[in-house]
Design a protein around this motif. Structure first.
Motif, PDB file in Angstrom:
ATOM      1  N   GLY A   1       0.818  -1.233   0.049  1.00  0.00           N
ATOM      2  CA  GLY A   1      -0.299  -0.246   0.022  1.00  0.00           C
ATOM      3  C   GLY A   1       1.018   1.223   0.010  1.00  0.00           C
ATOM      4  N   VAL A   2       1.886   1.312  -0.802  1.00  0.00           N
ATOM      5  CA  VAL A   2       2.954   2.325  -0.810  1.00  0.00           C
ATOM      6  C   VAL A   2       2.242   3.520  -1.417  1.00  0.00           C
ATOM      7  CG1 VAL A   2       5.074   3.053  -1.635  1.00  0.00           C
ATOM      8  CG2 VAL A   2       4.449   0.649  -1.281  1.00  0.00           C
ATOM      9  N   ASP A   3       2.467   4.828  -1.134  1.00  0.00           N
ATOM     10  CA  ASP A   3       1.543   5.974  -1.642  1.00  0.00           C
ATOM     11  C   ASP A   3       2.811   7.036  -1.484  1.00  0.00           C
ATOM     12  OD1 ASP A   3       0.659   8.682  -1.884  1.00  0.00           O
ATOM     13  OD2 ASP A   3      -0.562   8.415  -0.858  1.00  0.00           O
ATOM     14  N   ALA A   4       3.539   7.922  -2.435  1.00  0.00           N
ATOM     15  CA  ALA A   4       4.462   8.830  -2.684  1.00  0.00           C
ATOM     16  C   ALA A   4       4.015  10.322  -1.968  1.00  0.00           C
ATOM     17  CB  ALA A   4       5.551   8.540  -3.669  1.00  0.00           C
ATOM     18  N   HIS A   5       2.643  10.663  -2.533  1.00  0.00           N
ATOM     19  CA  HIS A   5       2.135  11.340  -1.637  1.00  0.00           C
ATOM     20  C   HIS A   5       0.927  11.830  -0.409  1.00  0.00           C
ATOM     21  CE1 HIS A   5       3.875  12.980  -5.793  1.00  0.00           C
ATOM     22  NE2 HIS A   5       4.140  11.924  -5.855  1.00  0.00           N
ATOM     23  N   ALA A   6       1.293  10.743   0.192  1.00  0.00           N
ATOM     24  CA  ALA A   6       0.592  10.984   1.698  1.00  0.00           C
ATOM     25  C   ALA A   6       0.987  12.370   2.195  1.00  0.00           C
ATOM     26  CB  ALA A   6       0.511   9.680   2.418  1.00  0.00           C
ATOM     27  N   PHE A   7       1.290  13.153   2.314  1.00  0.00           N
ATOM     28  CA  PHE A   7       1.891  14.192   2.611  1.00  0.00           C
ATOM     29  C   PHE A   7       2.360  15.277   2.193  1.00  0.00           C
ATOM     30  CE2 PHE A   7       3.024  11.000   7.165  1.00  0.00           C
ATOM     31  CZ  PHE A   7       2.036  10.579   6.937  1.00  0.00           C
ATOM     32  N   ASP A   8       1.649  15.349   0.877  1.00  0.00           N
ATOM     33  CA  ASP A   8       2.603  16.143   0.580  1.00  0.00           C
ATOM     34  C   ASP A   8       1.869  17.771   0.671  1.00  0.00           C
ATOM     35  OD1 ASP A   8       3.434  14.817  -1.840  1.00  0.00           O
ATOM     36  OD2 ASP A   8       2.596  14.807  -2.949  1.00  0.00           O
ATOM     37  N   ASP A   9       0.297  17.970   2.085  1.00  0.00           N
ATOM     38  CA  ASP A   9       0.282  19.410   2.116  1.00  0.00           C
ATOM     39  C   ASP A   9       0.881  19.546   3.666  1.00  0.00           C
ATOM     40  OD1 ASP A   9      -1.384  17.001   3.178  1.00  0.00           O
ATOM     41  OD2 ASP A   9      -2.713  17.898   3.681  1.00  0.00           O
TER      42      ASP A   9
ATOM     43  N   ARG B   1      -1.694   5.142   4.789  1.00  0.00           N
ATOM     44  CA  ARG B   1      -2.761   5.247   3.886  1.00  0.00           C
ATOM     45  C   ARG B   1      -3.284   6.671   4.861  1.00  0.00           C
ATOM     46  NH1 ARG B   1      -9.042   2.646   4.011  1.00  0.00           N
ATOM     47  NH2 ARG B   1      -9.281   3.966   2.899  1.00  0.00           N
ATOM     48  N   ARG B   2      -3.428   7.909   3.958  1.00  0.00           N
ATOM     49  CA  ARG B   2      -4.226   9.352   4.230  1.00  0.00           C
ATOM     50  C   ARG B   2      -5.525   8.911   4.053  1.00  0.00           C
ATOM     51  NH1 ARG B   2      -1.604  14.491   4.600  1.00  0.00           N
ATOM     52  NH2 ARG B   2      -2.577  15.967   6.328  1.00  0.00           N
ATOM     53  N   HIS B   3      -5.940   9.075   5.043  1.00  0.00           N
ATOM     54  CA  HIS B   3      -7.382   8.915   5.136  1.00  0.00           C
ATOM     55  C   HIS B   3      -8.645  10.096   4.641  1.00  0.00           C
ATOM     56  CE1 HIS B   3      -8.043   4.804   6.487  1.00  0.00           C
ATOM     57  NE2 HIS B   3      -6.184   4.772   7.282  1.00  0.00           N
TER      58      HIS B   3
ATOM     59  N   VAL C   1      -4.399   8.755   9.842  1.00  0.00           N
ATOM     60  CA  VAL C   1      -3.414   8.293   9.016  1.00  0.00           C
ATOM     61  C   VAL C   1      -3.218   6.276   9.635  1.00  0.00           C
ATOM     62  CG1 VAL C   1      -0.375   7.670   8.758  1.00  0.00           C
ATOM     63  CG2 VAL C   1      -1.955  10.264   8.803  1.00  0.00           C
ATOM     64  N   THR C   2      -3.896   5.863   9.095  1.00  0.00           N
ATOM     65  CA  THR C   2      -3.029   3.795   8.849  1.00  0.00           C
ATOM     66  C   THR C   2      -1.542   3.655   8.142  1.00  0.00           C
ATOM     67  OG1 THR C   2      -4.706   3.392   7.642  1.00  0.00           O
ATOM     68  CG2 THR C   2      -4.855   3.681   9.498  1.00  0.00           C
ATOM     69  N   TRP C   3      -1.111   3.149   8.977  1.00  0.00           N
ATOM     70  CA  TRP C   3       0.717   2.804   8.696  1.00  0.00           C
ATOM     71  C   TRP C   3       0.322   1.377   8.694  1.00  0.00           C
ATOM     72  CZ3 TRP C   3       4.942   6.735   8.722  1.00  0.00           C
ATOM     73  CH2 TRP C   3       4.019   7.495   8.949  1.00  0.00           C
TER      74      TRP C   3
ATOM     75  N   ALA D   1       3.178  20.523  17.571  1.00  0.00           N
ATOM     76  CA  ALA D   1       4.390  18.749  17.458  1.00  0.00           C
ATOM     77  C   ALA D   1       3.443  17.690  16.859  1.00  0.00           C
ATOM     78  CB  ALA D   1       4.925  18.621  18.599  1.00  0.00           C
ATOM     79  N   ALA D   2       2.028  16.897  17.108  1.00  0.00           N
ATOM     80  CA  ALA D   2       1.264  16.082  16.522  1.00  0.00           C
ATOM     81  C   ALA D   2       0.967  16.175  15.028  1.00  0.00           C
ATOM     82  CB  ALA D   2       0.589  16.139  17.207  1.00  0.00           C
ATOM     83  N   ALA D   3       1.000  17.386  14.375  1.00  0.00           N
ATOM     84  CA  ALA D   3       0.102  17.222  12.932  1.00  0.00           C
ATOM     85  C   ALA D   3       1.752  16.924  12.284  1.00  0.00           C
ATOM     86  CB  ALA D   3       0.674  18.544  12.459  1.00  0.00           C
ATOM     87  N   PRO D   4       1.716  16.374  10.639  1.00  0.00           N
ATOM     88  CA  PRO D   4       2.342  16.673   9.750  1.00  0.00           C
ATOM     89  C   PRO D   4       3.268  17.226   9.255  1.00  0.00           C
ATOM     90  CG  PRO D   4      -0.070  15.901   8.701  1.00  0.00           C
ATOM     91  CD  PRO D   4       0.077  16.081  10.116  1.00  0.00           C
ATOM     92  N   SER D   5       3.901  18.424   9.486  1.00  0.00           N
ATOM     93  CA  SER D   5       4.233  19.562   9.607  1.00  0.00           C
ATOM     94  C   SER D   5       5.535  19.416   8.588  1.00  0.00           C
ATOM     95  CB  SER D   5       4.996  20.334  10.251  1.00  0.00           C
ATOM     96  OG  SER D   5       4.136  20.763  11.409  1.00  0.00           O
TER      97      SER D   5
END
Length: 493
Positions: A148-156, A189-191, A196-198, A303-307
């Motif tokens: 379940g690979v995603d290269a763009h889960a945290f682009d935002d 996986r970004r919902h 987020v589920t790993w 700090a908990a946000a995917p900055s």
């Protein structure tokens, strides 16, 4: 799952990590007519089986799951670093006059290290690639599907683009386009609601395996021996760790997918001892640093946000290391002291170096001394070469360039972790194109001269790599599972 052990199956899989799960998944999809059984020495942590512990919402439950993964013996009180969910070799990790692997670690649980990993899935490049596997790219595609690979889960993530822009300006000159700074492919996986589920082994197993009535998973089941009769694999001997009873399970094919230390251990204990067994052991020496991003506002969400997301500096043959740049609190190892806060504007840098692959670097097994499981005790022989030290020096310089481009370092100098800290051990059951004494198995994981016996996991990777190895090892497991699906007749039991 069942408490009852079968008398006979078509395929017995030893180990429930991502590679063992890949065998079960591919065989469930392509050969639903086969009886499959997976044996895992560790306990079941959560439902579904193989769940990544990051997905356990309750922190106390998550900690209990990590503790249950940490093996059968108390942790040694000698100051060595063990990550949550892992346990260290109690002894034998360093021999006199050698560097050893002081931080050599393992996990014992359903899902293996896949319940605790960072989920980074970069593709190998240059000499990391295995040139005798002609369909490697298609196999990597399939491994990405299973994981379940995603290269763009945290682009935002607020700082992700800026981090990559600064890294690229400092590091991309002279690199091929496909090996420039880019988002790290992650098994995540970004919902829609931001959750987020790993991916753990549960994602690799998938519904195809969970719905397969002919696959059974047996936790707390120690395989002590691969049965070899008339030169071929004939099954496994299993000890039920709940009551100590032993059971013989006949099988037409046996797949040993423990890890890069315990897979050769089981082969050794079974009398399967090709010349390359345990040899060509290699780790990825690791350098870490931390930096506060320059000229940015604190990210919303704290700090908990995917900055910062996770950025990737790929390996190249000219720069034989690979880098991960991520939010500080996402790092699997401590990068700075406990008194330093982890706001979103602080990122960690982790650089992994290739190891000079040598037959002398190896794990051996002591038939006169047992480990905590009653298996032959491990002894590590491992030494950094002049080329390794040169790679580390070059990596330190690259980390400094990256840090200078990003902001203000929090430490005076990058820190080199004790060997073994990467957890990326490879080579001990390496594949090869020919049975010439330098490999344990062929390109589909079939052990030379022992028909019916396959090996899987990071130990099968024969090349010196700096990138995280899981994607490659799952790709090789796909090749092995397809081979079994294609060649095993139902009447072969």
């Amino acid at each position: 799952m069942t408490k009852d052990f079968p008398a006979c199956v078509d395929v017995a899989v030893v180990g429930s990590g991502p590679c063992g799960a890949a065998y079960a998944r591919i065989l469930s999809e392509q050969r639903p007519d086969l009886d499959l059984a997976t044996f895992e020495v560790g306990p079941l942590l959560a439902d579904p089986p193989g769940l990544h512990v990051k997905n356990i919402a309750d922190p106390d439950e998550r900690q209990r799951a990590q503790l249950r993964s940490q093996g059968p013996a108390p942790a040694p009180a000698d100051g060595r670093l063990a990550r949550p969910g892992t346990f260290l070799l109690p002894d034998g990790y360093q021999n006199p006059g050698e560097d050893g692997l002081p931080n050599a670690a393992m996990s014992s649980n359903v899902g293996g290290m896949g319940a605790h990993w960072t989920a980074a899935c970069p593709r190998p490049g240059g000499s990391e690639r295995i040139d005798f596997v002609p369909d490697l790219d298609e196999l990597l595609d399939e491994a990405e599907r299973l994981l379940g690979v995603d290269a763009h889960a945290f682009d935002d993530a607020p700082f992700a683009a800026e981090v990559r822009k600064r890294l690229g300006a400092a590091l991309d000159t002279g690199r091929p386009e496909e090996r420039r700074v880019q988002p790290m492919p992650l098994a995540v996986r970004r919902h829609a609601d931001g959750r987020v589920t790993w991916s753990g082994a549960d994602v690799v197993y998938g519904e195809a395996t969970r719905a397969n009535p002919r696959h059974t998973l047996h936790p707390e089941a120690l395989v002590t021996q691969v049965l070899v009769e008339e030169g071929r694999a004939a099954g496994v001997l299993v000890r039920d760790l709940r009551d100590g009873t032993e059971h013989q399970v006949r099988a037409a094919r046996v797949v040993v997918a423990a890890d890069a230390l315990r897979t050769p251990q089981l082969l050794w204990a079974s009398g399967v001892r090709p010349p390359a067994l345990g040899r060509y052991l290699n780790d990825q020496p690791q350098i870490v640093y931390a930096v506060r991003l320059r000229d940015v506002q604190a990210a919303p969400g704290g700090a908990a946000a995917p900055s910062s997301g996770v950025s990737w500096v790929p390996y190249t043959d000219d720069e034989p290391f690979h880098g991960q740049v991520m939010q500080l609190d996402a790092s699997p190892v401590p990068l700075v002291g406990d008194d330093v806060p982890a706001p979103g504007s602080i990122v960690g840098l982790g650089w992994f170096c290739v190891k000079d692959v040598r037959a002398e670097d190896r794990v051996t097994f002591d038939d006169t001394c047992d480990d905590a499981y009653g298996m032959p005790a491990m002894r590590i022989h491992y030494q950094l070469t002049e080329r390794d030290h040169a790679s580390l020096d070059a990596a330190r310089a690259a980390v400094r360039r990256a840090a200078d481009a990003l902001g203000d370092p929090l430490d005076d100098a990058p820190r080199t972790l004790a060997l073994g800290a990467s957890l990326h051990y490879q080579g001990t059951v390496r594949s090869g194109p020919a049975d010439d004494g330098t490999s344990v198995c062929d390109p589909v994981g079939q052990v030379w001269d022992v028909p019916g016996l396959h090996v899987a996991g990071n130990g099968v990777i024969p090349t010196p790599t700096a990138c995280n190895p899981t994607l490659t090892s799952v790709a090789l497991a796909v090749a092995g599972a397809r081979h079994i699906a294609r060649t095993l007749p139902l009447e072969g039991r």
